[in-house]
Structure formats: structure tokens, C-alpha cells
Design a protein around this motif. Structure first.
Motif, mmCIF file in Angstrom:
data_model
loop_
_atom_site.group_PDB
_atom_site.id
_atom_site.type_symbol
_atom_site.label_atom_id
_atom_site.label_comp_id
_atom_site.label_asym_id
_atom_site.label_seq_id
_atom_site.Cartn_x
_atom_site.Cartn_y
_atom_site.Cartn_z
ATOM 1 N N ALA A 43 -8.477 -1.208 8.318
ATOM 2 C CA ALA A 43 -9.457 -2.162 8.836
ATOM 3 C C ALA A 43 -10.038 -2.991 7.694
ATOM 4 C CB ALA A 43 -10.567 -1.414 9.567
ATOM 5 N N THR A 44 -10.278 -2.339 6.557
ATOM 6 C CA THR A 44 -10.772 -3.057 5.383
ATOM 7 C C THR A 44 -9.757 -4.082 4.917
ATOM 8 O OG1 THR A 44 -12.069 -1.132 4.690
ATOM 9 C CG2 THR A 44 -11.568 -2.786 3.014
ATOM 10 N N LEU A 45 -8.489 -3.658 4.847
ATOM 11 C CA LEU A 45 -7.437 -4.580 4.426
ATOM 12 C C LEU A 45 -7.287 -5.733 5.411
ATOM 13 C CD1 LEU A 45 -4.706 -2.019 3.281
ATOM 14 C CD2 LEU A 45 -6.346 -3.249 1.864
ATOM 15 N N GLN A 46 -7.424 -5.422 6.680
ATOM 16 C CA GLN A 46 -7.270 -6.457 7.702
ATOM 17 C C GLN A 46 -8.351 -7.520 7.577
ATOM 18 O OE1 GLN A 46 -5.357 -5.750 11.550
ATOM 19 N NE2 GLN A 46 -7.413 -5.870 12.404
ATOM 20 N N ALA A 47 -9.526 -7.091 7.130
ATOM 21 C CA ALA A 47 -10.616 -8.050 6.932
ATOM 22 C C ALA A 47 -10.269 -9.081 5.868
ATOM 23 C CB ALA A 47 -11.904 -7.322 6.568
ATOM 24 N N VAL A 103 2.822 -3.905 3.546
ATOM 25 C CA VAL A 103 3.964 -3.022 3.302
ATOM 26 C C VAL A 103 3.408 -1.644 2.980
ATOM 27 C CG1 VAL A 103 6.000 -2.599 1.873
ATOM 28 C CG2 VAL A 103 5.306 -4.958 2.389
ATOM 29 N N ILE A 104 3.818 -0.621 3.742
ATOM 30 C CA ILE A 104 3.212 0.705 3.589
ATOM 31 C C ILE A 104 4.274 1.786 3.413
ATOM 32 C CG2 ILE A 104 1.739 2.456 4.641
ATOM 33 C CD1 ILE A 104 0.370 0.323 6.221
ATOM 34 N N ARG A 105 4.050 2.657 2.430
ATOM 35 C CA ARG A 105 4.784 3.918 2.318
ATOM 36 C C ARG A 105 3.782 5.043 2.515
ATOM 37 N NH1 ARG A 105 9.243 5.547 -2.116
ATOM 38 N NH2 ARG A 105 10.383 4.187 -0.692
ATOM 39 N N LEU A 157 0.857 -1.189 0.000
ATOM 40 C CA LEU A 157 0.000 0.000 0.000
ATOM 41 C C LEU A 157 0.892 1.238 0.000
ATOM 42 C CD1 LEU A 157 -2.797 1.314 0.200
ATOM 43 C CD2 LEU A 157 -2.712 0.963 2.675
ATOM 44 N N PHE A 158 0.930 1.944 -1.124
ATOM 45 C CA PHE A 158 1.841 3.074 -1.277
ATOM 46 C C PHE A 158 1.057 4.373 -1.470
ATOM 47 C CE2 PHE A 158 4.802 -0.213 -1.435
ATOM 48 C CZ PHE A 158 6.096 0.295 -1.444
ATOM 49 N N PHE A 159 1.274 5.301 -0.540
ATOM 50 C CA PHE A 159 0.641 6.614 -0.612
ATOM 51 C C PHE A 159 1.574 7.658 -1.231
ATOM 52 C CE2 PHE A 159 -1.684 4.313 2.562
ATOM 53 C CZ PHE A 159 -2.997 4.723 2.397
ATOM 54 N N GLU A 160 2.769 7.229 -1.616
ATOM 55 C CA GLU A 160 3.709 8.068 -2.347
ATOM 56 C C GLU A 160 4.225 7.279 -3.535
ATOM 57 O OE1 GLU A 160 6.034 11.022 0.660
ATOM 58 O OE2 GLU A 160 6.657 8.927 0.715
ATOM 59 N N ASN A 161 4.659 7.987 -4.560
ATOM 60 C CA ASN A 161 5.209 7.325 -5.733
ATOM 61 C C ASN A 161 6.484 6.562 -5.382
ATOM 62 O OD1 ASN A 161 3.200 8.322 -7.424
ATOM 63 N ND2 ASN A 161 4.343 10.195 -7.873
ATOM 64 N N VAL A 165 0.399 -11.574 -3.869
ATOM 65 C CA VAL A 165 0.759 -10.170 -3.685
ATOM 66 C C VAL A 165 -0.307 -9.272 -4.293
ATOM 67 C CG1 VAL A 165 2.492 -8.395 -4.117
ATOM 68 C CG2 VAL A 165 3.214 -10.771 -3.737
ATOM 69 N N ILE A 166 -0.785 -8.315 -3.497
ATOM 70 C CA ILE A 166 -1.770 -7.338 -3.950
ATOM 71 C C ILE A 166 -1.135 -5.956 -3.854
ATOM 72 C CG2 ILE A 166 -4.038 -6.303 -3.527
ATOM 73 C CD1 ILE A 166 -4.787 -8.960 -2.114
ATOM 74 N N ASN A 167 -1.150 -5.204 -4.950
ATOM 75 C CA ASN A 167 -0.593 -3.851 -4.973
ATOM 76 C C ASN A 167 -1.710 -2.822 -4.979
ATOM 77 O OD1 ASN A 167 2.208 -4.577 -5.150
ATOM 78 N ND2 ASN A 167 1.837 -5.154 -7.278
ATOM 79 N N MET A 168 -1.569 -1.822 -4.097
ATOM 80 C CA MET A 168 -2.540 -0.738 -4.042
ATOM 81 C C MET A 168 -1.791 0.587 -3.987
ATOM 82 S SD MET A 168 -5.358 -2.129 -1.304
ATOM 83 C CE MET A 168 -6.411 -0.726 -1.649
ATOM 84 N N SER A 169 -2.429 1.637 -4.494
ATOM 85 C CA SER A 169 -1.868 2.977 -4.380
ATOM 86 C C SER A 169 -2.954 3.893 -3.852
ATOM 87 C CB SER A 169 -1.368 3.479 -5.732
ATOM 88 O OG SER A 169 -2.453 3.660 -6.619
#
Length: 319
Positions: free
Chosen positions: A98-102, A109-111, A54-58, A77-81
Motif C-alpha cells: 500500500a505504501t509503494l502504491q501510494a 517486480v517482486i520476489r 522488491l526482493f524478499f530473497e537474495n 527504477v527503484i530497488n528495495m530489499s
């Protein structure tokens, strides 16, 4: 790969990692590199595990290497931005998690652009969390891949450990999470870190906070250095003018072959990327196959992130 001490659920930063934990990752990464050299680059190690990026930056290097690391070990592996997540629709970060945890992932992995965001999120996650960069705070897997790259070259420096190794981190260390993480990591491993740059681009009280020495002259700071790590100007994090101009910055702080000659004979050059040629480093130095190990850093990033996922999924450790 043995069963070294590893009781850590999350990887949030280098500040609280022990020498034994760091060595555990380096040993695992060194073994896992063999997978990436095979004709068929896949092992069943993490089959049945789910990893969400889960990346909130490029990001190019970090995101791609985490994705490839999971896939090389047969994880789902699931990729999200941020652009494709419901955060853009007003959902809070905690609600997104919480949604992801479900979905019951094993590792997330988070940025994130805010310093400390991952530490907050780790309190709400059942899954393991990896900090892939949080604001100006830390980037632990980058520090680990840098340590692995340095370790590979210790014999060329006629050294057998990090003890007494001098690493010059040059440029915009004020805005660099990489600079903070490598300084903390090398201090733990017994090395010496120097921050070199203009006064406005050095973190306040860097000596006390990170155990570094500070220099405002490239020539002085590079004397006795075994490793020269260049940092880009993070203009996107600057809201005021920290430098007169890019041309003047390169004239005083850019790494040229002449400045590299001030370091120890055989000193090699690193850069976490992306490189800005003619700003913090000359093309002549960046492309020097005998002195530059920048592409080795990229290759080691894959092995290190495989090792981190391997450990956090409870493989070869004590968790």
C-alpha cells in the motif's frame, strides 16, 4: 514489433499464458536485444514510467537484469530489499505494498519466499505486478528467457518450432520454481519435458500436474533429449536429508561429458544458475563453448525482462 495480442495486466506465472502471449514476449525480446548490442545502450521507450523492484530473497541475475532492463528503456527504477524495508520492523506485506502504491508506480517486480504471495498481492495493486519468483511455485521470466535461448538454437537442431522438442530437466525439480515454469511453458508451446532425478527430488504426480515424463536414471532420461537443463540442489529449501551426500549425488546425477553423450547429437546444456560445479554439473561441461549456452541465458534474461516491462506498460499490446 507489431501489435500482437497482449491484454495481461500482471505476469504471475506460465500456467495460464497462451502460445500467442508467449510468442509476443519472444518476438519483442528478439527485437530489443539489438538495443543491448549498441554502443549507446539506451532508448526512451519507458521514459516517465516508474518500476519498483522488491526482493524478499537474495538474487543476482534476476534483480540485476530487471534493474538494467528498466534503465535501458529510460524508466525510473527503484530497488528495495526486505532487509531495508519496513517489513523488518513488523509492517505487513500488504501494508508495504500500500505504501509503494501510494508512490504510483507502473510496475512492481517482486520476489518472495512464499508460494502464491504475488497472486495475493496482485489483488491489491493498481500497478502491474511481475512475479520474479515465489517460493517453489513459479519463475515465469526465467522460463521465457529459456524459451528464447532454445528458440535461438532450433536451427542447429534442424527444427523450426518447439513442437516435439525434448527437454530434459535434471536434478532438484521438487524445490525448483524454474522447473515448474519451464515445464508449463514448453507444454504450451508443444514440447516434451522430462524430469530426471532421484525419487525424493521429483514433484509428486509430476506427470499429471506438469505433463512431464519422469525418469530416475540420467542415462535413460537423456536418450533422445535435444536440450539438457541442469538444476542446482536447493539445500536452503530442504529441511530433511534428501540425498546421502553431495559426492554420491554427483556420482549418480551429475552431468558429465559421458552422460551428455546419451542425449541427441548436438544437444546443448542450460542452467538457470547459480552453478554448483562438481555437484550437478562438471566444469568440463559447464565451460564447453560448443555445448553450453548458460551465458546466453543470462544475456537473454535482460532482453526478455525488457520485453515484459515493455508489454506490461502497455507498449505494443492490447491492454
Amino acid at each position: 514489433m507489431g501489435t500482437p495480442l497482449w491484454n495481461r495486466k500482471h505476469l504471475l506465472g506460465m500456467a495460464d499464458m497462451s502460445r500467442e502471449e508467449i510468442q509476443s514476449i519472444l518476438d519483442a525480446a528478439a527485437s530489443l536485444r539489438e538495443v543491448n548490442r549498441r554502443e549507446i545502450k539506451k532508448v526512451p521507450t519507458l521514459r516517465g514510467k516508474t518500476i519498483i523492484n522488491l526482493f524478499f530473497e537474495n538474487s543476482t541475475r534476476t534483480r540485476t537484469s530487471f534493474e538494467l532492463a528498466g534503465k535501458r528503456m529510460s524508466a525510473d527504477v527503484i530497488n528495495m530489499s526486505a532487509a531495508s524495508s519496513s517489513v523488518k520492523k513488523g509492517e505487513t506485506l500488504i501494508d508495504t505494498l500500500a505504501t509503494l502504491q501510494a508512490m504510483n508506480p507502473d510496475v512492481v517486480v517482486i520476489r518472495h519466499p512464499d508460494s502464491g504471495a504475488q497472486e495475493l498481492l496482485a489483488r491489491h495493486l493498481d500497478a502491474s505486478l511481475v512475479n520474479a519468483g515465489d517460493g517453489r511455485h513459479e519463475h515465469p521470466t526465467q522460463a521465457l528467457l529459456d524459451l528464447l535461448t532454445i528458440h535461438d538454437h532450433l536451427p542447429l537442431l534442424e527444427r523450426d518450432s518447439f513442437e516435439g522438442l525434448v527437454v530434459a530437466v535434471c536434478g532438484d525439480s521438487l524445490h525448483s520454481r524454474v522447473a515448474r515454469s519451464i515445464a508449463l511453458a514448453l507444454r504450451t508451446m508443444g514440447g516434451e519435458v522430462r524430469f530426471i532425478g532421484p525419487p525424493g527430488l521429483i514433484p509428486p504426480k509430476a506427470e499429471e500436474a506438469f505433463g512431464t515424463r519422469v525418469f530416475h536414471s540420467m542415462e535413460e532420461g537423456l536418450k533422445g533429449a535435444h536440450v539438457v537443463m541442469m538444476l542446482r540442489l536447493q539445500l536452503e529449501r530442504m529441511n530433511v536429508g534428501f540425498i546421502p551426500s553431495v559426492r554420491e549425488y554427483f556420482a549418480f546425477w551429475g552431468l558429465t561429458r559421458a552422460r551428455l553423450a546419451c542425449a541427441e547429437p548436438g544437444a546443448f546444456v542450460m542452467h538457470p544458475g547459480p552453478i554448483n560445479r562438481g555437484v550437478e554439473i562438471s566444469s568440463e561441461v559447464a565451460d564447453d563453448k560448443e555445448r553450453s549456452v548458460i551465458l546466453e541465458q543470462v544475456a537473454n534474461g535482460l532482453a526478455v525482462r525488457m520485453a515484459v516491462l515493455y508489454r506490461l506498460c502497455g507498449m505494443g499490446g492490447g491492454r
